[in-house]
Scaffold this motif. Structure first.
Motif, PDB file in Angstrom:
ATOM      1  N   UNK A 252       0.829  -1.207   0.000  1.00 52.99           N
ATOM      2  CA  UNK A 252       0.000   0.000   0.000  1.00 52.99           C
ATOM      3  C   UNK A 252       0.864   1.257   0.000  1.00 52.99           C
ATOM      4  N   UNK A 253       1.949   1.234   0.745  1.00 54.94           N
ATOM      5  CA  UNK A 253       2.832   2.386   0.800  1.00 54.94           C
ATOM      6  C   UNK A 253       3.484   2.650  -0.553  1.00 54.94           C
ATOM      7  N   UNK A 276      -4.874  -2.468   0.795  1.00 50.55           N
ATOM      8  CA  UNK A 276      -4.992  -2.911   2.183  1.00 50.55           C
ATOM      9  C   UNK A 276      -5.220  -1.720   3.104  1.00 50.55           C
ATOM     10  N   UNK A 277      -6.244  -1.811   3.937  1.00 49.35           N
ATOM     11  CA  UNK A 277      -6.529  -0.729   4.886  1.00 49.35           C
ATOM     12  C   UNK A 277      -5.553  -0.734   6.063  1.00 49.35           C
ATOM     13  N   UNK A 278      -4.979  -1.902   6.324  1.00 46.52           N
ATOM     14  CA  UNK A 278      -4.078  -2.028   7.472  1.00 46.52           C
ATOM     15  C   UNK A 278      -2.794  -2.735   7.049  1.00 46.52           C
ATOM     16  N   UNK A 302      -2.997   1.903   7.005  1.00 45.90           N
ATOM     17  CA  UNK A 302      -2.170   2.335   5.871  1.00 45.90           C
ATOM     18  C   UNK A 302      -2.710   3.661   5.359  1.00 45.90           C
ATOM     19  N   UNK A 303      -1.939   4.338   4.545  1.00 46.49           N
ATOM     20  CA  UNK A 303      -2.364   5.647   4.054  1.00 46.49           C
ATOM     21  C   UNK A 303      -3.557   5.499   3.111  1.00 46.49           C
ATOM     22  N   UNK A 304      -4.516   6.376   3.273  1.00 44.53           N
ATOM     23  CA  UNK A 304      -5.739   6.361   2.476  1.00 44.53           C
ATOM     24  C   UNK A 304      -5.474   7.123   1.174  1.00 44.53           C
ATOM     25  N   UNK A 305      -5.224   6.385   0.101  1.00 43.98           N
ATOM     26  CA  UNK A 305      -4.831   7.004  -1.157  1.00 43.98           C
ATOM     27  C   UNK A 305      -5.952   7.870  -1.712  1.00 43.98           C
ATOM     28  N   UNK A 338     -16.778  11.795   1.811  1.00 42.87           N
ATOM     29  CA  UNK A 338     -15.565  11.813   2.635  1.00 42.87           C
ATOM     30  C   UNK A 338     -14.305  11.956   1.803  1.00 42.87           C
ATOM     31  N   UNK A 339     -14.308  11.331   0.623  1.00 45.88           N
ATOM     32  CA  UNK A 339     -13.085  11.298  -0.189  1.00 45.88           C
ATOM     33  C   UNK A 339     -13.042  12.410  -1.237  1.00 45.88           C
TER      34      UNK A 339
END
Length: 397
Positions: A252-253, A276-278, A302-305, A338-339
């Motif tokens: 994810x990163x 992956x959210x986590x 993880x960072x929310x892209x 939200x996004x």
């Protein structure tokens, strides 16, 4: 369009026709294959029979059903005919109306749309007679899928390679007429696709079931619309479409960094990847050995892209995807707000027929102006065009 009649002629690229048969079958098409005598020098009929699970046709006079005239029945059955690879010889036959084998006889007897994927030496391809024959077929309504440039069997590096199976399928499913003022033409578009992998130790990892098929289908469709496509993909088993700039990532990163690095230069972003959210707080350097009792692994967000893109949006159009199992409208509309996305495309992955790894999908598009547009179940390649057309009808000026 469901029934595909694939004609394979005698060139070294015939091996690609096996992969094309597989990908067409995976996409939900019913595929029947015809082989010329010369094609059988390169690939055996049994390979196509095993993949398509249909009889393979090799001889005009080998009538498998005495109640039918084989080449007439085949031509009537087909919704579309693909000749891949198409040799200079077969192109010449078709352009002059010759019918001396199962392929040429059947093609002359069908009224189904026909796609031709040439494959040959560059000098053969550029020969005036070959060009003239192709022009004749184009005037007769045949669709040509241009060969690519690359290493040829003869040793040249030039134009003449048969188009990749994904390109052929994309061309097959492309709308018959793409407007010259199509919204996506020359737009810079970034797509994320596939899953991401978050490592626990050198042996174990956390991931999800996303296959990348929807994202890759959208990328392929955008190429045919003339967009400049960058595909940022996690691990998949899919060959990237020809014509995209491909960026391979794992975690994810890594996906976050690849997208952020390119974001400022994009006009549109499709975030189809199931990120992956986590991710584990600690990645162990060595395999965690089995021991008595339970094992606890601590995870961090993880960072929310998509949220980052929405928060930093300037001129870009932002298309997000929501894979849900229940309360789909509620979660999709909440994500839209939200996004700060322009549209969220949601599907029910709890339905295995349209969930992860499926060849078909059924989605609902939620727009920021409150409009909701459902798109009926279809193959993912076909659905990709429906999505683009729905967006183009709103964004084109």
């Amino acid at each position: 369009m469901k029934n595909i009649l694939l004609a394979v002629t005698g060139g070294i690229a015939a091996y690609k026709a096996i992969d094309l048969t597989s990908k067409l079958t995976q996409a939900g098409y019913d595929v029947r294959v015809m082989l010329t005598a010369h094609a059988q020098e390169f690939v055996p009929p049994l390979s196509f029979q095993a993949i398509s699970r249909n009889p393979v046709y090799t001889d005009t006079f080998l009538e498998q059903n005495p109640a039918e005239i084989q080449h007439i029945t085949l031509g009537d059955w087909a919704d579309a005919v693909i000749v891949a690879p198409a040799t200079a010889n077969m192109i010449a036959k078709l352009s002059h109306g010759m019918a001396d084998d199962i392929v040429s006889t059947t093609i002359l007897a069908t009224v189904a749309p026909k796609w031709i994927a040439p494959a040959m030496n560059v000098h053969m391809y550029e020969n005036p007679r070959v060009q003239e024959n192709m022009e004749t077929l184009k005037q007769d309504g045949y669709h040509f899928i241009e060969p690519g440039e690359g290493f040829l069997a003869c040793g040249y590096v030039a134009k003449g390679r048969m188009a990749e199976p994904t390109e052929i399928i994309a061309a097959l499913e492309q709308p018959a007429h793409v407007r010259t003022d199509n919204y996506f033409t020359n737009k810079k578009v970034l797509i994320t696709a596939g899953t991401t992998i978050e490592e626990i130790d050198p042996v174990r990892y956390v991931a999800n079931r996303a296959s990348g098929k929807m994202g890759y289908a959208i990328a392929a469709a955008l190429v045919t619309y003339g967009a400049e496509v960058t595909l940022v993909s996690g691990p998949t088993y899919i060959t990237p479409p020809e014509g995209v700039t491909f960026v391979s990532v794992t975690s994810a990163q890594e996906m976050f960094e690849a997208v952020v690095e390119r974001y400022a230069h994009q006009d549109i972003v499709f975030k189809t990847a199931a990120v992956s959210d986590y991710t584990p707080v600690t990645k162990f350097a060595h395999k965690v050995k089995k021991q008595e009792g339970n094992l606890t692994v601590e995870f961090k967000r993880s960072k929310d892209i998509l949220k980052y893109l929405g928060d930093h949006k300037q001129h870009q159009k932002l298309v997000g995807f929501a894979a849900e199992t229940h309360d789909i409208a509620h979660y999709a509309q909440g994500k839209l707000t939200r996004k700060n996305a322009d549209v969220i495309i949601a599907n029910n992955v709890g339905d295995l027929s349209i969930g992860f790894n499926s060849n078909e999908n059924e989605v609902t598009m939620y727009f920021k102006d409150g409009e909701v547009q459902p798109l009926a179940k279809a193959g993912k390649a076909e659905l990709a065009y429906q999505i683009l057309n729905a967006l183009e009808s709103r964004w084109h000026v």
